[in-house]
Scaffold this motif. Structure first.
Motif, PDB file in Angstrom:
ATOM      1  N   SER A 180     -51.056   6.829 -32.088  1.00 23.73           N
ATOM      2  CA  SER A 180     -50.055   7.391 -32.996  1.00 23.73           C
ATOM      3  C   SER A 180     -50.256   6.954 -34.428  1.00 23.73           C
ATOM      4  N   GLY A 181     -50.461   7.970 -35.305  1.00 26.65           N
ATOM      5  CA  GLY A 181     -50.490   7.725 -36.741  1.00 26.65           C
ATOM      6  C   GLY A 181     -51.643   6.876 -37.218  1.00 26.65           C
ATOM      7  N   SER A 182     -52.804   6.865 -36.492  1.00 24.55           N
ATOM      8  CA  SER A 182     -53.871   5.966 -36.867  1.00 24.55           C
ATOM      9  C   SER A 182     -54.903   6.587 -37.774  1.00 24.55           C
ATOM     10  N   ALA A 183     -54.827   7.895 -38.006  1.00 27.94           N
ATOM     11  CA  ALA A 183     -55.844   8.551 -38.803  1.00 27.94           C
ATOM     12  C   ALA A 183     -55.236   9.142 -40.065  1.00 27.94           C
ATOM     13  N   SER A 184     -56.076   9.348 -41.050  1.00 27.47           N
ATOM     14  CA  SER A 184     -55.598   9.909 -42.309  1.00 27.47           C
ATOM     15  C   SER A 184     -55.635  11.425 -42.277  1.00 27.47           C
ATOM     16  N   THR A 185     -54.884  12.044 -43.177  1.00 23.52           N
ATOM     17  CA  THR A 185     -54.833  13.492 -43.264  1.00 23.52           C
ATOM     18  C   THR A 185     -56.148  14.020 -43.793  1.00 23.52           C
ATOM     19  N   PRO A 186     -56.770  15.015 -43.118  1.00 23.38           N
ATOM     20  CA  PRO A 186     -58.068  15.519 -43.538  1.00 23.38           C
ATOM     21  C   PRO A 186     -57.945  16.446 -44.729  1.00 23.38           C
ATOM     22  N   HIS A 235     -44.936  22.671 -40.251  1.00 26.98           N
ATOM     23  CA  HIS A 235     -44.459  21.604 -41.133  1.00 26.98           C
ATOM     24  C   HIS A 235     -44.584  20.278 -40.380  1.00 26.98           C
ATOM     25  N   PHE A 236     -45.327  19.334 -40.915  1.00 29.21           N
ATOM     26  CA  PHE A 236     -45.560  18.085 -40.203  1.00 29.21           C
ATOM     27  C   PHE A 236     -44.633  16.957 -40.640  1.00 29.21           C
ATOM     28  N   TYR A 237     -44.227  16.192 -39.650  1.00 33.39           N
ATOM     29  CA  TYR A 237     -43.499  14.949 -39.865  1.00 33.39           C
ATOM     30  C   TYR A 237     -44.400  13.840 -39.343  1.00 33.39           C
ATOM     31  N   PRO A 238     -44.240  12.596 -39.824  1.00 30.87           N
ATOM     32  CA  PRO A 238     -45.200  11.533 -39.533  1.00 30.87           C
ATOM     33  C   PRO A 238     -45.565  11.369 -38.058  1.00 30.87           C
ATOM     34  N   ASN A 239     -46.853  11.146 -37.851  1.00 34.20           N
ATOM     35  CA  ASN A 239     -47.430  10.854 -36.537  1.00 34.20           C
ATOM     36  C   ASN A 239     -47.445  12.060 -35.600  1.00 34.20           C
ATOM     37  N   HIS A 240     -47.604  13.252 -36.162  1.00 35.28           N
ATOM     38  CA  HIS A 240     -47.711  14.462 -35.353  1.00 35.28           C
ATOM     39  C   HIS A 240     -48.808  15.357 -35.905  1.00 35.28           C
ATOM     40  N   ASP A 241     -49.298  16.267 -35.069  1.00 39.54           N
ATOM     41  CA  ASP A 241     -50.272  17.256 -35.487  1.00 39.54           C
ATOM     42  C   ASP A 241     -50.193  18.445 -34.535  1.00 39.54           C
ATOM     43  N   VAL A 242     -51.114  19.376 -34.636  1.00 41.74           N
ATOM     44  CA  VAL A 242     -51.135  20.515 -33.724  1.00 41.74           C
ATOM     45  C   VAL A 242     -52.579  20.888 -33.423  1.00 41.74           C
ATOM     46  N   THR A 253     -52.964  39.053 -30.131  1.00 39.70           N
ATOM     47  CA  THR A 253     -51.645  39.061 -29.493  1.00 39.70           C
ATOM     48  C   THR A 253     -51.676  38.335 -28.158  1.00 39.70           C
ATOM     49  N   ASN A 254     -52.826  37.825 -27.768  1.00 43.64           N
ATOM     50  CA  ASN A 254     -52.926  37.045 -26.534  1.00 43.64           C
ATOM     51  C   ASN A 254     -52.174  35.723 -26.692  1.00 43.64           C
ATOM     52  N   PRO A 255     -51.734  35.133 -25.581  1.00 42.06           N
ATOM     53  CA  PRO A 255     -51.040  33.846 -25.657  1.00 42.06           C
ATOM     54  C   PRO A 255     -51.911  32.760 -26.301  1.00 42.06           C
ATOM     55  N   ILE A 256     -51.306  31.966 -27.148  1.00 48.65           N
ATOM     56  CA  ILE A 256     -51.974  30.839 -27.795  1.00 48.65           C
ATOM     57  C   ILE A 256     -51.166  29.588 -27.468  1.00 48.65           C
ATOM     58  N   TRP A 257     -51.796  28.632 -26.828  1.00 48.05           N
ATOM     59  CA  TRP A 257     -51.136  27.396 -26.408  1.00 48.05           C
ATOM     60  C   TRP A 257     -51.556  26.264 -27.339  1.00 48.05           C
ATOM     61  N   TYR A 258     -50.649  25.329 -27.607  1.00 45.86           N
ATOM     62  CA  TYR A 258     -51.028  24.193 -28.429  1.00 45.86           C
ATOM     63  C   TYR A 258     -50.204  22.959 -28.071  1.00 45.86           C
ATOM     64  N   TYR A 259     -50.626  21.819 -28.631  1.00 43.36           N
ATOM     65  CA  TYR A 259     -49.996  20.538 -28.292  1.00 43.36           C
ATOM     66  C   TYR A 259     -50.177  19.558 -29.445  1.00 43.36           C
ATOM     67  N   CYS A 260     -49.452  18.453 -29.385  1.00 42.03           N
ATOM     68  CA  CYS A 260     -49.618  17.358 -30.333  1.00 42.03           C
ATOM     69  C   CYS A 260     -50.586  16.350 -29.719  1.00 42.03           C
ATOM     70  N   THR A 261     -51.596  15.920 -30.496  1.00 44.59           N
ATOM     71  CA  THR A 261     -52.614  15.030 -29.936  1.00 44.59           C
ATOM     72  C   THR A 261     -52.254  13.552 -30.022  1.00 44.59           C
ATOM     73  N   THR A 262     -51.135  13.226 -30.658  1.00 39.64           N
ATOM     74  CA  THR A 262     -50.733  11.819 -30.708  1.00 39.64           C
ATOM     75  C   THR A 262     -50.542  11.295 -29.292  1.00 39.64           C
ATOM     76  N   GLN A 263     -50.983  10.100 -29.046  1.00 37.27           N
ATOM     77  CA  GLN A 263     -51.005   9.523 -27.705  1.00 37.27           C
ATOM     78  C   GLN A 263     -49.680   9.682 -26.962  1.00 37.27           C
ATOM     79  N   ASN A 264     -49.744  10.297 -25.798  1.00 34.85           N
ATOM     80  CA  ASN A 264     -48.629  10.519 -24.867  1.00 34.85           C
ATOM     81  C   ASN A 264     -47.667  11.634 -25.276  1.00 34.85           C
ATOM     82  N   HIS A 265     -47.780  12.163 -26.472  1.00 33.02           N
ATOM     83  CA  HIS A 265     -46.846  13.207 -26.879  1.00 33.02           C
ATOM     84  C   HIS A 265     -46.999  14.479 -26.043  1.00 33.02           C
TER      85      HIS A 265
END
Length: 219
Positions: A185-191, A45-52, A90-102
């Protein structure tokens, strides 16, 4: 043969749905880690200026080669835009938010992450502090949906609760892909979700009913 088919249908019907809140209370994935089986579905579930975006343990804040990415979300419709990912390992899956510095600030998470050893979520977050964030080129490995489009998915799953415990599996990701630098942060539109691979979403809607009907036919 009939028994094997019924068992397969029943297993699919019992797949769990895990919900992850992305940025609801700051730079966090909540829960940060979840335990999931093959066939389970994860809904972000996304809140503004975040992604995965998926990453490898050895390359935090950098897109994983062939991994998933939700695309950026800069809208104001908090919590209603969702990224649906189907768990295939079932292997580990790592992820992050790509917004600058997050990512550097600790906005990382994962699926089936070890709770001990060298490759924990804490170790991943620590390694991310001294890296540069990179953003994938576009949506991949999953599907963007609105509330009404996935309501039946969560309603039909018998395991729709959020998972908060991490597993004891081990492993790490592979080298990262060629990537583009984030625009901030928040500079691109939702694809758009157009063109998403067919195997990225495995709805369980109707599967339980199919399994029960098949069982009745056997009798």
């Amino acid at each position: 043969m009939r028994f094997i088919t019924l068992a397969t249908l029943a297993a699919t019907a019992l797949a769990a749905v895990h919900v992850v809140e992305v940025g609801e209370s700051g730079q966090k994935f909540e829960p940060q880690t979840i335990s999931a089986k093959v066939g389970d579905t994860v809904i972000y579930h996304f809140y503004p200026n975040h992604d995965v975006a998926q990453a490898a343990f050895d390359a935090p804040c950098v897109p994983f080669n062939g991994g998933f990415y939700s695309g950026p979300f800069s809208g104001t419709d908090s919590g209603k835009k969702k990224f649906v990912y189907n768990v295939t390992t079932t292997n580990p899956i790592w992820y992050y938010c790509t917004t600058q510095n997050h990512c550097q600030n600790g906005m990382v998470g994962g699926i089936n992450i070890p709770t001990s050893g060298e490759k924990t979520i804490a170790a991943f977050a620590s390694a991310a502090k001294n890296t540069n964030t990179e953003r994938p080129a576009g949506l991949s490995g999953g599907q963007l949906e609105e509330d009404e489009q996935i309501a039946s998915l969560t309603a039909s799953s018998s395991g729709g609760s959020v998972s908060t415990s991490a597993p004891s599996s081990t492993g790490s990701g592979s080298p990262a892909t060629t990537t583009s630098t984030p625009t901030g942060s928040g500079s691109a539109s939702t694809p758009s979700s157009t063109g998403v691979a067919d195997n990225v979403k495995a709805p369980v809607t109707g599967v339980l009913a199919a399994a029960l009907g098949f069982a009745a036919w056997l009798l």
